[in-house]
Design a protein around this motif. Structure first.
Motif, PDB file in Angstrom:
ATOM      1  N   LEU A 165      14.901  32.845  26.476  1.00  0.00           N
ATOM      2  CA  LEU A 165      13.870  32.139  25.719  1.00  0.00           C
ATOM      3  C   LEU A 165      12.493  32.735  26.004  1.00  0.00           C
ATOM      4  O   LEU A 165      11.697  32.951  25.077  1.00  0.00           O
ATOM      5  CB  LEU A 165      13.894  30.655  26.084  1.00  0.00           C
ATOM      6  CG  LEU A 165      12.900  29.768  25.314  1.00  0.00           C
ATOM      7  CD1 LEU A 165      13.195  29.824  23.816  1.00  0.00           C
ATOM      8  CD2 LEU A 165      12.964  28.333  25.811  1.00  0.00           C
ATOM      9  N   VAL A 166      12.204  33.012  27.279  1.00  0.00           N
ATOM     10  CA  VAL A 166      10.916  33.622  27.623  1.00  0.00           C
ATOM     11  C   VAL A 166      10.738  34.963  26.921  1.00  0.00           C
ATOM     12  O   VAL A 166       9.701  35.244  26.306  1.00  0.00           O
ATOM     13  CB  VAL A 166      10.810  33.812  29.151  1.00  0.00           C
ATOM     14  CG1 VAL A 166       9.575  34.638  29.505  1.00  0.00           C
ATOM     15  CG2 VAL A 166      10.751  32.465  29.856  1.00  0.00           C
ATOM     16  N   ARG A 167      11.754  35.791  26.986  1.00  0.00           N
ATOM     17  CA  ARG A 167      11.681  37.131  26.401  1.00  0.00           C
ATOM     18  C   ARG A 167      11.450  37.068  24.899  1.00  0.00           C
ATOM     19  O   ARG A 167      10.604  37.786  24.353  1.00  0.00           O
ATOM     20  CB  ARG A 167      12.964  37.884  26.716  1.00  0.00           C
ATOM     21  CG  ARG A 167      12.977  39.318  26.193  1.00  0.00           C
ATOM     22  CD  ARG A 167      14.349  39.923  26.413  1.00  0.00           C
ATOM     23  NE  ARG A 167      14.778  39.794  27.805  1.00  0.00           N
ATOM     24  CZ  ARG A 167      16.035  39.939  28.204  1.00  0.00           C
ATOM     25  NH1 ARG A 167      16.987  40.203  27.323  1.00  0.00           N
ATOM     26  NH2 ARG A 167      16.342  39.823  29.485  1.00  0.00           N
ATOM     27  N   ASN A 168      12.191  36.211  24.215  1.00  0.00           N
ATOM     28  CA  ASN A 168      12.106  36.182  22.756  1.00  0.00           C
ATOM     29  C   ASN A 168      10.859  35.463  22.253  1.00  0.00           C
ATOM     30  O   ASN A 168      10.301  35.845  21.214  1.00  0.00           O
ATOM     31  CB  ASN A 168      13.364  35.522  22.177  1.00  0.00           C
ATOM     32  CG  ASN A 168      14.588  36.411  22.316  1.00  0.00           C
ATOM     33  OD1 ASN A 168      14.687  37.470  21.698  1.00  0.00           O
ATOM     34  ND2 ASN A 168      15.535  35.997  23.155  1.00  0.00           N
ATOM     35  N   GLU A 169      10.398  34.443  22.969  1.00  0.00           N
ATOM     36  CA  GLU A 169       9.141  33.794  22.569  1.00  0.00           C
ATOM     37  C   GLU A 169       7.983  34.787  22.697  1.00  0.00           C
ATOM     38  O   GLU A 169       7.110  34.856  21.833  1.00  0.00           O
ATOM     39  CB  GLU A 169       8.872  32.566  23.443  1.00  0.00           C
ATOM     40  CG  GLU A 169       9.828  31.405  23.236  1.00  0.00           C
ATOM     41  CD  GLU A 169       9.593  30.658  21.923  1.00  0.00           C
ATOM     42  OE1 GLU A 169       8.939  31.198  21.021  1.00  0.00           O
ATOM     43  OE2 GLU A 169      10.102  29.530  21.804  1.00  0.00           O
ATOM     44  N   ALA A 179       6.164  30.880  25.634  1.00  0.00           N
ATOM     45  CA  ALA A 179       6.785  31.797  26.591  1.00  0.00           C
ATOM     46  C   ALA A 179       6.396  31.444  28.026  1.00  0.00           C
ATOM     47  O   ALA A 179       7.258  31.393  28.917  1.00  0.00           O
ATOM     48  CB  ALA A 179       6.378  33.230  26.277  1.00  0.00           C
ATOM     49  N   HIS A 180       5.097  31.190  28.277  1.00  0.00           N
ATOM     50  CA  HIS A 180       4.725  30.881  29.671  1.00  0.00           C
ATOM     51  C   HIS A 180       5.198  29.488  30.084  1.00  0.00           C
ATOM     52  O   HIS A 180       5.458  29.230  31.258  1.00  0.00           O
ATOM     53  CB  HIS A 180       3.231  31.076  29.915  1.00  0.00           C
ATOM     54  CG  HIS A 180       2.317  30.020  29.379  1.00  0.00           C
ATOM     55  ND1 HIS A 180       2.259  28.740  29.881  1.00  0.00           N
ATOM     56  CD2 HIS A 180       1.369  30.071  28.402  1.00  0.00           C
ATOM     57  CE1 HIS A 180       1.333  28.046  29.240  1.00  0.00           C
ATOM     58  NE2 HIS A 180       0.784  28.830  28.330  1.00  0.00           N
ATOM     59  N   GLU A 181       5.331  28.579  29.124  1.00  0.00           N
ATOM     60  CA  GLU A 181       5.901  27.274  29.456  1.00  0.00           C
ATOM     61  C   GLU A 181       7.370  27.414  29.842  1.00  0.00           C
ATOM     62  O   GLU A 181       7.834  26.772  30.798  1.00  0.00           O
ATOM     63  CB  GLU A 181       5.745  26.322  28.269  1.00  0.00           C
ATOM     64  CG  GLU A 181       4.285  25.913  28.022  1.00  0.00           C
ATOM     65  CD  GLU A 181       4.131  25.088  26.758  1.00  0.00           C
ATOM     66  OE1 GLU A 181       5.116  24.995  25.983  1.00  0.00           O
ATOM     67  OE2 GLU A 181       3.024  24.540  26.533  1.00  0.00           O
ATOM     68  N   ALA A 182       8.097  28.257  29.139  1.00  0.00           N
ATOM     69  CA  ALA A 182       9.500  28.507  29.495  1.00  0.00           C
ATOM     70  C   ALA A 182       9.604  29.234  30.826  1.00  0.00           C
ATOM     71  O   ALA A 182      10.505  28.969  31.629  1.00  0.00           O
ATOM     72  CB  ALA A 182      10.170  29.316  28.387  1.00  0.00           C
ATOM     73  N   GLN A 183       8.658  30.159  31.099  1.00  0.00           N
ATOM     74  CA  GLN A 183       8.661  30.877  32.375  1.00  0.00           C
ATOM     75  C   GLN A 183       8.401  29.904  33.532  1.00  0.00           C
ATOM     76  O   GLN A 183       8.985  30.048  34.613  1.00  0.00           O
ATOM     77  CB  GLN A 183       7.599  31.974  32.351  1.00  0.00           C
ATOM     78  CG  GLN A 183       7.518  32.809  33.615  1.00  0.00           C
ATOM     79  CD  GLN A 183       8.732  33.704  33.831  1.00  0.00           C
ATOM     80  OE1 GLN A 183       9.555  33.869  32.935  1.00  0.00           O
ATOM     81  NE2 GLN A 183       8.850  34.268  35.021  1.00  0.00           N
ATOM     82  N   ALA A 203      10.650  26.975  38.177  1.00  0.00           N
ATOM     83  CA  ALA A 203      11.031  25.696  38.778  1.00  0.00           C
ATOM     84  C   ALA A 203      12.535  25.644  39.028  1.00  0.00           C
ATOM     85  O   ALA A 203      12.989  25.124  40.050  1.00  0.00           O
ATOM     86  CB  ALA A 203      10.582  24.555  37.884  1.00  0.00           C
ATOM     87  N   ALA A 204      13.312  26.195  38.096  1.00  0.00           N
ATOM     88  CA  ALA A 204      14.767  26.198  38.255  1.00  0.00           C
ATOM     89  C   ALA A 204      15.199  27.097  39.411  1.00  0.00           C
ATOM     90  O   ALA A 204      16.165  26.795  40.119  1.00  0.00           O
ATOM     91  CB  ALA A 204      15.427  26.643  36.952  1.00  0.00           C
ATOM     92  N   MET A 220       4.566  35.154  34.651  1.00  0.00           N
ATOM     93  CA  MET A 220       3.999  33.929  34.096  1.00  0.00           C
ATOM     94  C   MET A 220       2.491  34.071  33.906  1.00  0.00           C
ATOM     95  O   MET A 220       1.936  33.657  32.884  1.00  0.00           O
ATOM     96  CB  MET A 220       4.308  32.736  34.996  1.00  0.00           C
ATOM     97  CG  MET A 220       3.783  31.411  34.436  1.00  0.00           C
ATOM     98  SD  MET A 220       4.404  29.955  35.306  1.00  0.00           S
ATOM     99  CE  MET A 220       3.553  30.142  36.873  1.00  0.00           C
ATOM    100  N   ALA A 221       1.797  34.666  34.895  1.00  0.00           N
ATOM    101  CA  ALA A 221       0.358  34.878  34.757  1.00  0.00           C
ATOM    102  C   ALA A 221       0.053  35.796  33.575  1.00  0.00           C
ATOM    103  O   ALA A 221      -0.898  35.557  32.818  1.00  0.00           O
ATOM    104  CB  ALA A 221      -0.202  35.471  36.044  1.00  0.00           C
TER     105      ALA A 221
END
Length: 411
Positions: free
Chosen positions: A186-190, A199-203, A208-209, A222-223
């Motif tokens: 999800l991060v990569r594709n967003e 993308a940064h919200e998914a990161q 957290a996971a 993320m930054a």
């Protein structure tokens, strides 16, 4: 206010000096015609001396006397007519003096008000640091920074089928919560779609996971996404992510690059220069941040007060120090000359790397050259230092290791 007082007094003093000279018609103790008269009389004496030495003929001397005498009479008449003022018209001199004062004093203030910084207070070091600290404390939040950036457009190349799959991926990730693989996709594709906020919200959810297993690269990524979403602005949350990355790995390159950006934004060019200079010298030439740093670091060095900064060799340029071709060409020289040439080049390269650092290619060249010269102890010492410097850069380490193996100091 002190600057205005000093500038005003200086402009007024200079204007008065010029104005008085115009009103008096002279700049010394006598009118201009008096100086001319003295020069012409000296010329008459010089004519007589030249005639006595035989430099000129009697006829030439008579002609020169007549010409200089005519000028003496003219200067004397001018002196008598002009008196102490030298013939300078009083009213005209007063007008010109007034224009000079108005133009010099008033024009200076008008020019400074346009191109200067009127009212700008002095900024000693203590004040500049206080201003920087204030800028750090008043950084915008990520949400505030993103609100100032126009909404992103979805990548036009994205097909309807891909967008449909993205909706399914978002729904699946939302249902599964801590699915690491799903969050990574999800991060990569967003990010590929330009949805950097998503993308940064998914990161953040991915980090957290992972919990304590989150790496420096995770926080740096993320930054990166946060800063992209904010149009290049390093927000409070983005700074925290950078700090978290550097706590886990002080050599994380993406975090170091953006830390330099952050330091520039809070008006600390000194810290930004040190950060970028070290990163540039340790980075592989193909690293994505290298062109940006090379383009801006000379100006940054100037702002940091580093006046003698030398930009490291650009990718593709020959690194300083002896190459294999240099050593081979030296074979045509005498043994003494050859050794002296090679040792000089090696020593210069060694000193520069010790004082300023350098690229992996330069470290490899030094180790290889020392091996060819038979100085294996020095080559081993340099190899040991290189292992520490490039421990977090596998590609650079591989390049230096190859040179160390050729020099016989590494397995």
């Amino acid at each position: 206010m002190l600057f205005w007082i000093i500038a005003g007094v200086l402009a007024l003093v200079v204007s008065l000096i010029l104005g008085l000279a115009l009103l008096r018609g002279r700049v010394g103790d006598a009118p201009p015609a008096a100086y001319d008269l003295q020069v012409y009389r000296d010329q008459l004496k010089e004519v007589d001396r030249d005639l006595a030495r035989g430099v000129i003929s009697e006829a030439e001397a008579e002609r020169l006397r007549a010409e200089v005498s005519r000028r003496v009479l003219a200067a004397d008449a001018q002196l008598r007519a002009g008196g102490e003022s030298g013939g300078q018209p009083g009213r005209a001199g007063l007008i010109v003096a007034g224009l000079v004062i108005l133009g010099l004093a008033g024009g200076s203030f008008a020019l400074y008000s346009q191109v200067g910084a009127p009212g700008y207070r002095d900024l000693p070091l203590k004040t500049r640091l206080a201003v920087s600290d204030e800028a750090r404390q008043n950084r915008l939040t990520q949400a505030e920074a993103e609100a100032k950036v126009p909404a992103p457009d979805v990548t036009p190349e994205a097909s309807p089928e891909f967008l449909e799959l993205m909706e399914k991926l978002r729904q699946t990730v939302a249902e599964r919560g801590g699915d690491l693989r799903g969050l990574t996709l999800l991060v990569r594709n967003e990010a590929a779609l330009g949805n950097f906020t998503a993308a940064h919200e998914a990161q953040a959810k991915l980090i957290a996971a992972k919990g304590n297993g989150a790496s420096a690269g995770d926080y740096a990524h993320m930054a990166d996404l946060m800063i992209s979403a904010a149009g290049g602005y390093v927000s409070q949350e983005a700074e925290q992510a950078l700090r978290a990355a550097l706590e886990r790995n002080p050599d994380e390159p993406t975090a170091r690059y953006y830390l330099g950006v952050y330091l520039m934004q809070v008006d600390r060019p000194d810290g930004a220069f040190r950060t970028w200079d070290a990163l540039l010298r340790e980075s592989d030439p193909s690293a994505p941040w290298v062109p940006t740093i090379r383009e801006r670091i000379e100006e940054l060095a100037w702002r940091a007060g580093v006046t003698d900064y030398q930009l490291p060799s650009a990718p593709g340029q020959t690194a300083p120090g002896p190459s294999a071709a240099d050593i081979e060409a030296a074979g045509e020289m005498s043994t003494e000359d050859r050794q002296q040439m090679i040792q000089g080049m090696v020593q210069r390269l060694s000193e520069r790397l010790a004082n300023e650092g350098g690229t992996p290619a330069e470290w490899a060249r030094l180790i290889r050259a020392l091996g060819v010269m038979g100085e294996t102890d020095r080559a081993a010492a340099i190899w040991g230092e290189a292992q520490t410097r490039f421990a977090e850069a596998p590609e650079a380490m591989a390049l230096v290791r190859e040179a160390a193996q050729a020099a016989g100091v590494a397995e």
